[in-house]
Motif scaffolding. Structure first.
Motif, mmCIF file in Angstrom:
data_model
loop_
_atom_site.group_PDB
_atom_site.id
_atom_site.type_symbol
_atom_site.label_atom_id
_atom_site.label_comp_id
_atom_site.label_asym_id
_atom_site.label_seq_id
_atom_site.Cartn_x
_atom_site.Cartn_y
_atom_site.Cartn_z
ATOM 1 N N UNK A 87 0.839 -1.191 0.000
ATOM 2 C CA UNK A 87 0.000 0.000 0.000
ATOM 3 C C UNK A 87 0.878 1.246 0.000
ATOM 4 N N UNK A 88 0.814 2.026 -1.087
ATOM 5 C CA UNK A 88 1.652 3.210 -1.204
ATOM 6 C C UNK A 88 0.813 4.447 -1.469
ATOM 7 N N UNK A 89 1.214 5.549 -0.818
ATOM 8 C CA UNK A 89 0.617 6.851 -1.072
ATOM 9 C C UNK A 89 1.704 7.809 -1.527
ATOM 10 N N UNK A 90 1.459 8.523 -2.605
ATOM 11 C CA UNK A 90 2.385 9.549 -3.091
ATOM 12 C C UNK A 90 1.605 10.849 -3.175
ATOM 13 N N UNK A 91 2.049 11.868 -2.420
ATOM 14 C CA UNK A 91 1.264 13.094 -2.350
ATOM 15 C C UNK A 91 2.175 14.265 -1.987
ATOM 16 N N UNK A 92 1.581 15.439 -1.956
ATOM 17 C CA UNK A 92 2.261 16.652 -1.515
ATOM 18 C C UNK A 92 1.421 17.308 -0.438
ATOM 19 N N UNK A 93 2.038 17.653 0.678
ATOM 20 C CA UNK A 93 1.341 18.274 1.800
ATOM 21 C C UNK A 93 1.631 19.766 1.833
ATOM 22 N N UNK A 94 0.572 20.559 1.967
ATOM 23 C CA UNK A 94 0.709 22.005 2.128
ATOM 24 C C UNK A 94 0.874 22.286 3.620
ATOM 25 N N UNK A 95 2.067 22.684 4.021
ATOM 26 C CA UNK A 95 2.347 22.916 5.440
ATOM 27 C C UNK A 95 2.224 24.380 5.824
ATOM 28 N N UNK A 96 1.712 25.208 4.914
ATOM 29 C CA UNK A 96 1.508 26.619 5.225
ATOM 30 C C UNK A 96 2.824 27.380 5.267
ATOM 31 N N UNK A 119 10.602 33.239 5.891
ATOM 32 C CA UNK A 119 9.498 32.283 5.793
ATOM 33 C C UNK A 119 8.918 32.305 4.384
ATOM 34 N N UNK A 120 8.512 31.127 3.895
ATOM 35 C CA UNK A 120 7.825 31.001 2.616
ATOM 36 C C UNK A 120 6.759 29.917 2.761
ATOM 37 N N UNK A 121 5.746 29.928 1.896
ATOM 38 C CA UNK A 121 4.790 28.807 1.899
ATOM 39 C C UNK A 121 5.504 27.519 1.513
ATOM 40 N N UNK A 122 5.295 26.459 2.289
ATOM 41 C CA UNK A 122 6.050 25.231 2.069
ATOM 42 C C UNK A 122 5.138 24.070 1.728
ATOM 43 N N UNK A 123 5.434 23.443 0.599
ATOM 44 C CA UNK A 123 4.807 22.181 0.238
ATOM 45 C C UNK A 123 5.866 21.090 0.286
ATOM 46 N N UNK A 124 5.516 19.947 0.850
ATOM 47 C CA UNK A 124 6.459 18.843 1.008
ATOM 48 C C UNK A 124 5.948 17.618 0.267
ATOM 49 N N UNK A 125 6.750 17.112 -0.667
ATOM 50 C CA UNK A 125 6.419 15.883 -1.384
ATOM 51 C C UNK A 125 6.808 14.700 -0.507
ATOM 52 N N UNK A 126 5.922 13.729 -0.402
ATOM 53 C CA UNK A 126 6.203 12.582 0.458
ATOM 54 C C UNK A 126 5.583 11.325 -0.118
ATOM 55 N N UNK A 174 8.777 16.829 10.901
ATOM 56 C CA UNK A 174 7.919 16.747 12.086
ATOM 57 C C UNK A 174 6.540 17.331 11.795
ATOM 58 N N UNK A 175 6.501 18.451 11.060
ATOM 59 C CA UNK A 175 5.209 19.046 10.703
ATOM 60 C C UNK A 175 4.435 18.157 9.747
ATOM 61 N N UNK A 176 5.157 17.495 8.848
ATOM 62 C CA UNK A 176 4.491 16.563 7.942
ATOM 63 C C UNK A 176 3.862 15.410 8.728
ATOM 64 N N UNK A 177 4.598 14.852 9.679
ATOM 65 C CA UNK A 177 4.053 13.757 10.481
ATOM 66 C C UNK A 177 2.828 14.223 11.265
ATOM 67 N N UNK A 178 2.863 15.448 11.776
ATOM 68 C CA UNK A 178 1.676 16.003 12.439
ATOM 69 C C UNK A 178 0.514 16.074 11.452
ATOM 70 N N UNK A 179 0.810 16.529 10.255
ATOM 71 C CA UNK A 179 -0.203 16.641 9.202
ATOM 72 C C UNK A 179 -0.817 15.278 8.886
ATOM 73 N N UNK A 180 0.012 14.236 8.930
ATOM 74 C CA UNK A 180 -0.459 12.885 8.620
ATOM 75 C C UNK A 180 -1.091 12.188 9.822
ATOM 76 N N UNK A 181 -1.030 12.841 10.990
ATOM 77 C CA UNK A 181 -1.589 12.229 12.186
ATOM 78 C C UNK A 181 -0.713 11.143 12.776
#
Length: 415
Positions: free
Chosen positions: A2-11, A20-27, A144-151
């Motif tokens: 089971x694989x997920x490929x996405x981009x998270x908007x971390x604000x 500071x800049x708006x950050x998107x993280x590919x994961x 760390x923010x991405x993991x928070x975003x993913x719960x």
């Protein structure tokens, strides 16, 4: 799998440099999360979030060996390499049937996460060198923010090689309460002066390319500094291989004049008298492939982050920096690696021990150089698998080794 490929908007993300800049993280994620089985994998310098997948080929790659289908490459921002498929996946050392694996592309890169080649929403043009300076600490905070975003809550383990290993160390230092086990592989608490020098020359190759233009080259009508980036990558590859592996792979053999005709190399009239050697052909081939998929400014930014990293920054010592970590650590090093040496890893293991952390140092006898953590999965996989499952319990210990670290050339775990 089971694989997920996405981009998270971390604000809006504030970097350590203060901007500071708006950050998107590919994961990418693999497996199912059960609340306690997350494993974060940190990629090396020019790797991506695409840590595993079916491959057509495998070989030396200096952080990103292997190739797969063209459509997979398009989906990962141009990188077709699933860079650790022999270690991560169903039935592998990091078993995606058991663990929920997360890998995120770091800020400053060019594989989906916001970086210098990304469009600045305020100007409508690429950031270029106006992108904030990035650090390994920024990578860690973004993860760390991405993991928070993913719960994702507490992480069972953080694993990574090369500068990804520095990323692992920063997790133990910055978020000791969030991770149970860390595995820094082929890495060190900081770069030594020799590697700092090589990286400095690589960056100068880029910034002295006539097409560098102060980093303002990302428009459609502008030529990027491919010659400078090619030289930088070639320098990197020399650092990834050992003397023994280069002698075995290339020797002083000639590649032939026909090979030189297709070489990614400048004109060299005097060179027509001398042989074009296989080692030159290899470096030219690697350079040609690399400049097709990587951004020169990202290379500058990421090598700067690696050069800047110092585990003891803000603390009295490496051990002091790790003192808040109460989990377990496995340090893995390779005898033929002169990029990050066994001695540097031993000092790192000493720091964990001094901090009172249950730790072991597993040394692999290898002549593959720094690339060994990628191309010798049969050496990396068994100790990694056992450590993830049982920590440092049951490791093979020499009677003469009072510190209970695995001795050099010995297996860490009993067979």
């Amino acid at each position: 799998m089971n694989r997920t490929r996405d981009t998270a908007d971390l604000g809006n993300f504030e970097f350590e440099c203060g901007r500071a800049v708006p950050l998107e993280v590919a994961y990418e994620t693999y497996g199912e999360y059960d609340g306690r089985n997350a494993v974060l994998v940190c990629h090396a310098l020019t790797g991506s979030a695409h840590v595993t997948g079916p491959k057509r080929a495998h070989g030396d790659g200096g952080d990103d060996a292997g190739e797969e289908s063209d459509d997979a490459g398009a989906a990962t921002g141009g990188q077709a390499a699933a860079w650790w498929s022999d270690v991560v996946g169903p039935g592998k050392a990091i078993d995606t049937r058991e663990y929920f694996v997360v890998c995120a592309n770091v800020p400053g890169s060019c594989y989906g996460t916001t970086g210098p080649a990304s469009i600045d929403p305020e100007t409508g043009e690429a950031y270029g060198t106006d992108f904030p300076a990035v650090t390994v600490g920024d990578w860690t905070r973004a993860q760390a923010r991405l993991l928070d975003h993913l719960g994702v809550g507490p992480v069972h383990a953080v694993v990574g090689g090369s500068v990804g290993g520095m990323n692992v160390l920063e997790w133990a230092k910055r978020y000791p309460e969030r991770v149970d086990r860390v595995v820094p592989i082929a890495t060190a608490a900081r770069l030594d002066p020799q590697m700092l020098a090589i990286d400095a020359v690589a960056r100068r190759a880029i910034t002295t390319d006539p097409n560098w233009n102060g980093g303002d080259y990302h428009g459609d009508d502008r030529d990027p500094p491919t010659d400078g980036l090619a030289i930088a990558r070639q320098l990197g590859h020399v650092g990834y291989l050992s003397k023994e592996s280069m002698d075995r792979k290339f020797g002083r053999r000639s590649a032939g004049r026909a090979a030189m005709a297709d070489a990614f190399a400048p004109d060299d009239p005097a060179g027509e008298y001398f042989p074009y050697r296989e080692v030159e052909s290899y470096l030219d081939y690697q350079a040609e492939k690399f400049v097709e998929r990587f951004d020169a400014t990202s290379y500058l930014y990421l090598t700067r982050a690696m050069d800047h990293y110092d585990l003891s920054s803000g603390y009295d010592s490496d051990a002091d920096a790790l003192a808040g970590f109460s989990g377990e650590a496995l340090v893995i090093s390779f005898t033929g690696d002169w990029h990050f040496t066994v001695e540097q890893s031993e000092r790192l293991a000493d720091a964990f021990e001094t901090a009172g952390i249950d730790a072991a140092h597993h040394v692999v006898e290898s002549d593959h150089g720094h690339d060994a953590f990628l191309v010798e999965p049969e050496e990396v996989g068994p100790p990694l698998r056992d450590f993830l499952a049982a920590g440092v319990e049951g490791r093979a210990v020499s009677d003469a080794d009072e510190r209970e670290f695995a001795p050099v050339h010995a297996s860490l775990f009993g067979k």
